[in-house]
Design a protein around this motif. Structure first.
Motif, PDB file in Angstrom:
ATOM      1  N   LYS A  22       0.884  -0.952   0.131  1.00 15.62           N
ATOM      2  CA  LYS A  22       0.035   0.300  -0.160  1.00 15.62           C
ATOM      3  C   LYS A  22       0.666   1.502  -0.140  1.00 15.62           C
ATOM      4  CE  LYS A  22      -3.578   0.105   2.180  1.00 15.62           C
ATOM      5  NZ  LYS A  22      -4.729  -0.743   3.443  1.00 15.62           N
ATOM      6  N   LYS A  37       0.054   6.255 -10.121  1.00 19.95           N
ATOM      7  CA  LYS A  37      -1.250   4.482 -10.763  1.00 19.95           C
ATOM      8  C   LYS A  37      -0.375   4.500 -11.811  1.00 19.95           C
ATOM      9  CE  LYS A  37      -4.110   1.753 -10.167  1.00 19.95           C
ATOM     10  NZ  LYS A  37      -4.027   1.431  -9.233  1.00 19.95           N
ATOM     11  N   GLU A  48      -1.819  -1.265  -4.041  1.00 19.38           N
ATOM     12  CA  GLU A  48      -2.877  -0.054  -4.000  1.00 19.38           C
ATOM     13  C   GLU A  48      -2.472   0.775  -3.303  1.00 19.38           C
ATOM     14  OE1 GLU A  48      -7.121   0.235  -1.144  1.00 19.38           O
ATOM     15  OE2 GLU A  48      -5.159  -1.351  -0.490  1.00 19.38           O
ATOM     16  N   ILE A  50      -3.749   4.885  -2.142  1.00 13.55           N
ATOM     17  CA  ILE A  50      -4.691   5.959  -1.702  1.00 13.55           C
ATOM     18  C   ILE A  50      -4.240   7.620  -1.971  1.00 13.55           C
ATOM     19  CG2 ILE A  50      -5.525   5.720   0.374  1.00 13.55           C
ATOM     20  CD1 ILE A  50      -5.146   3.199   0.795  1.00 13.55           C
ATOM     21  N   ASN A  91      -9.473   3.172 -10.500  1.00 16.97           N
ATOM     22  CA  ASN A  91      -8.785   2.115  -9.362  1.00 16.97           C
ATOM     23  C   ASN A  91      -7.826   3.036  -8.041  1.00 16.97           C
ATOM     24  OD1 ASN A  91      -9.575   0.463  -8.079  1.00 16.97           O
ATOM     25  ND2 ASN A  91      -8.041  -0.650  -8.468  1.00 16.97           N
ATOM     26  N   LYS A  93      -8.193   5.407  -4.340  1.00 16.51           N
ATOM     27  CA  LYS A  93      -9.032   6.199  -3.107  1.00 16.51           C
ATOM     28  C   LYS A  93      -8.611   7.375  -3.084  1.00 16.51           C
ATOM     29  CE  LYS A  93     -10.621   1.658  -1.005  1.00 16.51           C
ATOM     30  NZ  LYS A  93      -9.862   0.981   0.386  1.00 16.51           N
TER      31      LYS A  93
END
Length: 183
Positions: A22, A37, A48, A50, A91, A93
């Motif tokens: 993450k 990204k 992931e 964020i 995708n 957050k």
């Protein structure tokens, strides 16, 4: 072709090589996080991403040299849903929250007990308080679990750390641990 800054590429490579699942990134707008990204998509790896930003619709102030005045503005990432929707489609957050070291605005007062924490972290690197607050905000929000290993980045610095809640920042067992600082 990805136009991601070399410094950010190095931090993402670190996350990939060290199997960090993450990455948190403090943002004011969508540009750098979309480039990160895209780079993550090119590399694969299932990390992931964020974004963390200021509270929704919170006014900031900046000095305008031309008018010699301080003017209010709202950063793009916290101004309505435009950036949130754009990131969601990719995708990514986006969470908004109060930065834990920021005090409540009381006209005529300048008392903030957390200022000393921010100033102390700044001695290590001027960008370090932002990254620490980013992981605290993300943990308080619930997108990072306490003790979860994450990489937190901005345009100039990165930290490998574990999640902890703001209230437990200095707790001897549950508090913040910074495992590595990436410049």
């Amino acid at each position: 072709m990805n136009n991601l800054k070399v410094e950010l590429k190095e931090k993402i490579e670190y996350a990939i090589e060290n199997k960090i699942g993450k990455v948190l990134m403090f943002i004011k707008d969508e540009h750098n996080i979309l480039a990160v990204k895209e780079y993550l998509n090119e590399k694969g790896g299932g990390i992931e991403l964020i974004g963390v930003t200021f509270p929704a619709n919170e006014k900031m102030y900046e000095y305008n040299k031309e008018d010699d005045k301080v003017v209010p503005f709202v950063p793009d990432a916290s101004n309505g849903d435009k950036v949130r929707d754009l990131l969601e489609k990719k995708n990514v957050k986006l969470i908004s929250g109060t930065m834990p070291f920021e005090g409540i605005v009381i006209p005529g007062e300048n008392y903030n007990p957390y200022k000393i924490v921010e100033q102390t972290l700044s001695l290590v690197h001027p960008a370090l308080p932002n990254l620490v607050q980013t992981v605290l905000t993300a943990t308080d929000f619930g997108v990072v679990l306490p003790k979860e290993r994450v990489l937190v980045i901005n345009a100039v610095l990165g930290i490998e750390t574990i999640g902890t809640n703001s209230r437990l920042l200095f707790h001897p067992e549950e508090g913040l641990e910074i495992h590595n600082i990436l410049t």
